[in-house]
Design a protein around this motif. Sequence first.
Motif, PDB file in Angstrom:
ATOM      1  N   VAL A 151       0.851  -1.189   0.000  1.00  0.00           N
ATOM      2  CA  VAL A 151       0.000   0.000   0.000  1.00  0.00           C
ATOM      3  C   VAL A 151       0.887   1.238   0.000  1.00  0.00           C
ATOM      4  N   ASP A 182      -5.621   1.102  -1.865  1.00  0.00           N
ATOM      5  CA  ASP A 182      -4.520   1.334  -2.802  1.00  0.00           C
ATOM      6  C   ASP A 182      -3.455   2.224  -2.178  1.00  0.00           C
ATOM      7  N   ARG A 183      -3.899   3.244  -1.438  1.00  0.00           N
ATOM      8  CA  ARG A 183      -2.948   4.148  -0.805  1.00  0.00           C
ATOM      9  C   ARG A 183      -3.560   4.807   0.414  1.00  0.00           C
ATOM     10  N   LYS A 197      -9.017   1.060  -4.252  1.00  0.00           N
ATOM     11  CA  LYS A 197      -8.628   0.714  -5.619  1.00  0.00           C
ATOM     12  C   LYS A 197      -9.698   1.071  -6.639  1.00  0.00           C
TER      13      LYS A 197
END
Length: 239
Positions: A151, A182-183, A197
Amino acid sequence: MSARVSDATSRLKSRRDDRRRHRIVGGLVAALIVVVLAAGVYVVAFSPVLSTRQIQVSGLKVLAKNDVVATSGIVLGTPLARVDITAAADRLAAVPAVADVTVVRSWPNAVSIAIVERRARLAIATDNGYLLADATGVVFQTVSDRPGGLVLVDAPTNDQQLLVDVGTVYSALSPDTAARVDRVVASTRDAIELRLKDGDRVIWGSAEQSGLKSQVLDNLLAKSGTVFDVSAPGFPTYR
Protein backbone atom coordinates in the motif's frame (compact mmCIF):
# COMPACT_ATOMS: atom_id res chain seq x y z
CA MET A 1 42.15 -50.77 89.31
CA SER A 2 45.20 -49.88 87.23
CA ALA A 3 43.99 -52.26 84.48
CA ARG A 4 40.63 -50.47 84.24
CA VAL A 5 42.40 -47.11 84.07
CA SER A 6 44.67 -48.43 81.36
CA ASP A 7 41.70 -49.72 79.33
CA ALA A 8 39.89 -46.40 79.66
CA THR A 9 43.00 -44.55 78.56
CA SER A 10 43.37 -46.83 75.55
CA ARG A 11 39.74 -46.32 74.53
CA LEU A 12 40.07 -42.55 74.88
CA LYS A 13 43.23 -42.57 72.76
CA SER A 14 41.48 -44.74 70.16
CA ARG A 15 38.55 -42.33 69.95
CA ARG A 16 40.94 -39.41 69.58
CA ASP A 17 42.76 -41.24 66.80
CA ASP A 18 39.43 -41.97 65.06
CA ARG A 19 38.39 -38.33 65.25
CA ARG A 20 41.77 -37.28 63.90
CA ARG A 21 41.45 -39.70 60.98
CA HIS A 22 37.89 -38.46 60.27
CA ARG A 23 39.12 -34.88 60.24
CA ILE A 24 41.96 -35.75 57.89
CA VAL A 25 39.66 -37.72 55.57
CA GLY A 26 37.04 -34.96 55.71
CA GLY A 27 39.66 -32.37 54.89
CA LEU A 28 40.91 -34.40 51.95
CA VAL A 29 37.37 -34.89 50.62
CA ALA A 30 36.63 -31.17 50.95
CA ALA A 31 39.87 -30.31 49.19
CA LEU A 32 39.04 -32.77 46.42
CA ILE A 33 35.59 -31.23 45.99
CA VAL A 34 37.12 -27.76 45.74
CA VAL A 35 39.59 -29.00 43.13
CA VAL A 36 36.82 -30.67 41.10
CA LEU A 37 34.62 -27.56 41.28
CA ALA A 38 37.52 -25.32 40.30
CA ALA A 39 38.32 -27.60 37.38
CA GLY A 40 34.66 -27.54 36.33
CA VAL A 41 34.54 -23.74 36.48
CA TYR A 42 37.71 -23.54 34.44
CA VAL A 43 36.42 -25.94 31.78
CA VAL A 44 33.06 -24.15 31.49
CA ALA A 45 34.14 -20.53 31.80
CA PHE A 46 37.71 -20.38 30.54
CA SER A 47 38.75 -23.54 28.72
CA PRO A 48 38.49 -23.75 24.91
CA VAL A 49 36.77 -27.13 25.34
CA LEU A 50 33.37 -25.39 25.62
CA SER A 51 34.14 -22.30 23.55
CA THR A 52 31.86 -20.80 20.90
CA ARG A 53 32.77 -22.44 17.61
CA GLN A 54 29.60 -21.77 15.62
CA ILE A 55 26.93 -19.04 15.44
CA GLN A 56 23.72 -20.32 13.86
CA VAL A 57 21.30 -17.74 12.41
CA SER A 58 17.79 -18.47 11.13
CA GLY A 59 14.86 -16.47 9.75
CA LEU A 60 16.75 -14.14 7.41
CA LYS A 61 15.31 -12.75 4.18
CA VAL A 62 16.34 -9.10 4.20
CA LEU A 63 19.27 -9.07 6.62
CA ALA A 64 22.64 -10.67 5.90
CA LYS A 65 24.03 -13.28 8.29
CA ASN A 66 27.40 -11.53 8.59
CA ASP A 67 25.66 -8.30 9.62
CA VAL A 68 23.57 -10.12 12.22
CA VAL A 69 26.62 -11.84 13.71
CA ALA A 70 28.58 -8.58 13.80
CA THR A 71 25.72 -6.71 15.45
CA SER A 72 25.25 -9.42 18.06
CA GLY A 73 28.77 -8.79 19.35
CA ILE A 74 29.34 -12.52 19.86
CA VAL A 75 32.95 -13.50 19.15
CA LEU A 76 33.95 -16.99 18.08
CA GLY A 77 36.26 -18.59 20.61
CA THR A 78 34.54 -17.02 23.62
CA PRO A 79 33.69 -19.62 26.29
CA LEU A 80 30.02 -20.38 25.75
CA ALA A 81 29.12 -19.74 29.39
CA ARG A 82 30.56 -16.22 29.15
CA VAL A 83 28.58 -15.20 26.06
CA ASP A 84 26.13 -12.47 27.11
CA ILE A 85 23.08 -13.66 25.20
CA THR A 86 20.85 -10.99 26.77
CA ALA A 87 23.08 -8.17 25.53
CA ALA A 88 23.29 -9.81 22.10
CA ALA A 89 19.50 -10.02 21.89
CA ASP A 90 19.14 -6.38 22.95
CA ARG A 91 21.58 -5.23 20.26
CA LEU A 92 19.75 -7.19 17.57
CA ALA A 93 16.32 -6.02 18.76
CA ALA A 94 17.45 -2.45 18.07
CA VAL A 95 17.89 -3.23 14.36
CA PRO A 96 14.87 -1.69 12.53
CA ALA A 97 14.27 -4.77 10.36
CA VAL A 98 14.02 -7.07 13.39
CA ALA A 99 10.53 -7.63 14.77
CA ASP A 100 11.60 -10.27 17.28
CA VAL A 101 14.79 -12.12 18.21
CA THR A 102 15.79 -15.04 20.42
CA VAL A 103 19.40 -15.85 21.33
CA VAL A 104 20.23 -19.10 23.14
CA ARG A 105 23.29 -21.18 23.92
CA SER A 106 23.39 -24.51 22.10
CA TRP A 107 25.78 -26.65 24.11
CA PRO A 108 28.51 -27.57 23.78
CA ASN A 109 29.87 -25.14 21.19
CA ALA A 110 27.22 -23.01 19.45
CA VAL A 111 24.99 -19.98 19.83
CA SER A 112 21.63 -19.99 18.02
CA ILE A 113 20.04 -16.72 16.87
CA ALA A 114 16.43 -16.85 15.63
CA ILE A 115 15.30 -13.69 13.84
CA VAL A 116 11.76 -12.67 12.92
CA GLU A 117 12.04 -9.91 10.33
CA ARG A 118 9.48 -7.20 9.81
CA ARG A 119 7.22 -7.81 6.84
CA ALA A 120 6.72 -4.91 4.45
CA ARG A 121 3.11 -3.74 4.12
CA LEU A 122 3.47 -0.02 3.42
CA ALA A 123 5.62 1.89 0.92
CA ILE A 124 6.26 5.57 1.71
CA ALA A 125 7.29 7.58 -1.33
CA THR A 126 10.43 9.74 -1.08
CA ASP A 127 12.46 11.74 -3.58
CA ASN A 128 14.92 8.86 -3.87
CA GLY A 129 12.62 5.85 -3.79
CA TYR A 130 10.48 4.25 -1.12
CA LEU A 131 10.70 3.59 2.58
CA LEU A 132 9.26 0.21 3.48
CA ALA A 133 7.31 -0.15 6.72
CA ASP A 134 5.51 -3.01 8.40
CA ALA A 135 1.82 -2.94 9.25
CA THR A 136 2.53 -0.96 12.43
CA GLY A 137 4.24 1.85 10.52
CA VAL A 138 7.82 1.03 11.56
CA VAL A 139 10.20 1.89 8.72
CA PHE A 140 12.98 -0.66 8.27
CA GLN A 141 14.24 -0.57 4.68
CA THR A 142 14.83 1.75 1.72
CA VAL A 143 14.38 0.62 -1.90
CA SER A 144 14.51 2.40 -5.24
CA ASP A 145 11.38 0.79 -6.72
CA ARG A 146 7.98 0.22 -5.17
CA PRO A 147 7.50 -3.52 -4.55
CA GLY A 148 4.26 -4.97 -5.81
CA GLY A 149 1.46 -5.67 -3.38
CA LEU A 150 2.29 -2.87 -0.95
CA VAL A 151 0.00 0.00 0.00
CA LEU A 152 1.42 3.37 -1.03
CA VAL A 153 1.60 6.02 1.70
CA ASP A 154 1.65 9.75 0.96
CA ALA A 155 2.90 11.29 4.20
CA PRO A 156 5.78 13.42 5.50
CA THR A 157 8.67 11.02 5.97
CA ASN A 158 10.16 13.07 8.81
CA ASP A 159 7.12 12.57 11.05
CA GLN A 160 7.69 9.16 12.63
CA GLN A 161 4.61 9.39 14.84
CA LEU A 162 2.43 10.09 11.81
CA LEU A 163 3.83 6.98 10.11
CA VAL A 164 3.08 4.96 13.24
CA ASP A 165 -0.47 6.36 13.20
CA VAL A 166 -0.83 5.27 9.58
CA GLY A 167 0.32 1.81 10.63
CA THR A 168 -2.23 1.81 13.45
CA VAL A 169 -5.00 2.61 10.98
CA TYR A 170 -3.89 0.00 8.47
CA SER A 171 -3.48 -2.68 11.15
CA ALA A 172 -7.04 -2.05 12.35
CA LEU A 173 -8.59 -2.77 8.94
CA SER A 174 -10.32 -6.08 8.34
CA PRO A 175 -8.57 -8.29 5.76
CA ASP A 176 -11.29 -7.65 3.16
CA THR A 177 -11.09 -3.88 3.56
CA ALA A 178 -7.28 -3.84 3.68
CA ALA A 179 -7.24 -5.69 0.36
CA ARG A 180 -9.25 -2.83 -1.19
CA VAL A 181 -6.83 -0.08 -0.13
CA ASP A 182 -4.52 1.33 -2.80
CA ARG A 183 -2.95 4.15 -0.80
CA VAL A 184 -3.08 6.07 2.44
CA VAL A 185 -2.88 9.86 2.36
CA ALA A 186 -1.89 11.56 5.60
CA SER A 187 -0.98 15.24 5.64
CA THR A 188 -1.32 15.49 9.44
CA ARG A 189 -2.14 13.13 12.31
CA ASP A 190 -5.77 14.29 12.24
CA ALA A 191 -6.21 14.04 8.48
CA ILE A 192 -5.68 10.42 7.45
CA GLU A 193 -7.55 9.17 4.38
CA LEU A 194 -7.77 5.85 2.57
CA ARG A 195 -7.92 5.75 -1.21
CA LEU A 196 -9.50 2.53 -2.41
CA LYS A 197 -8.63 0.71 -5.62
CA ASP A 198 -12.03 1.51 -7.14
CA GLY A 199 -11.52 5.25 -6.59
CA ASP A 200 -13.64 5.57 -3.44
CA ARG A 201 -12.33 7.61 -0.49
CA VAL A 202 -12.49 6.97 3.23
CA ILE A 203 -12.08 9.94 5.56
CA TRP A 204 -10.56 8.41 8.68
CA GLY A 205 -9.40 11.41 10.68
CA SER A 206 -6.94 10.53 13.45
CA ALA A 207 -5.77 7.08 14.50
CA GLU A 208 -7.88 7.25 17.67
CA GLN A 209 -10.66 4.65 17.95
CA SER A 210 -9.28 2.85 14.88
CA GLY A 211 -10.77 -0.47 15.98
CA LEU A 212 -14.26 1.01 16.18
CA LYS A 213 -13.79 2.97 12.95
CA SER A 214 -12.83 -0.24 11.16
CA GLN A 215 -16.01 -2.00 12.30
CA VAL A 216 -18.13 0.98 11.26
CA LEU A 217 -16.39 1.18 7.87
CA ASP A 218 -17.05 -2.49 7.08
CA ASN A 219 -20.78 -1.82 7.43
CA LEU A 220 -20.62 1.54 5.68
CA LEU A 221 -18.90 0.18 2.57
CA ALA A 222 -22.01 -1.85 1.82
CA LYS A 223 -23.82 1.44 1.16
CA SER A 224 -23.97 3.13 -2.21
CA GLY A 225 -21.45 5.94 -2.13
CA THR A 226 -17.99 7.09 -3.11
CA VAL A 227 -16.93 9.01 0.01
CA PHE A 228 -17.21 7.37 3.43
CA ASP A 229 -16.51 9.37 6.58
CA VAL A 230 -15.74 7.49 9.80
CA SER A 231 -13.75 10.27 11.48
CA ALA A 232 -16.57 10.44 14.05
CA PRO A 233 -17.44 6.72 14.31
CA GLY A 234 -20.57 7.41 16.33
CA PHE A 235 -21.95 9.49 13.45
CA PRO A 236 -20.58 8.05 10.19
CA THR A 237 -21.67 9.50 6.86
CA TYR A 238 -21.42 8.61 3.20
CA ARG A 239 -22.28 10.30 -0.05
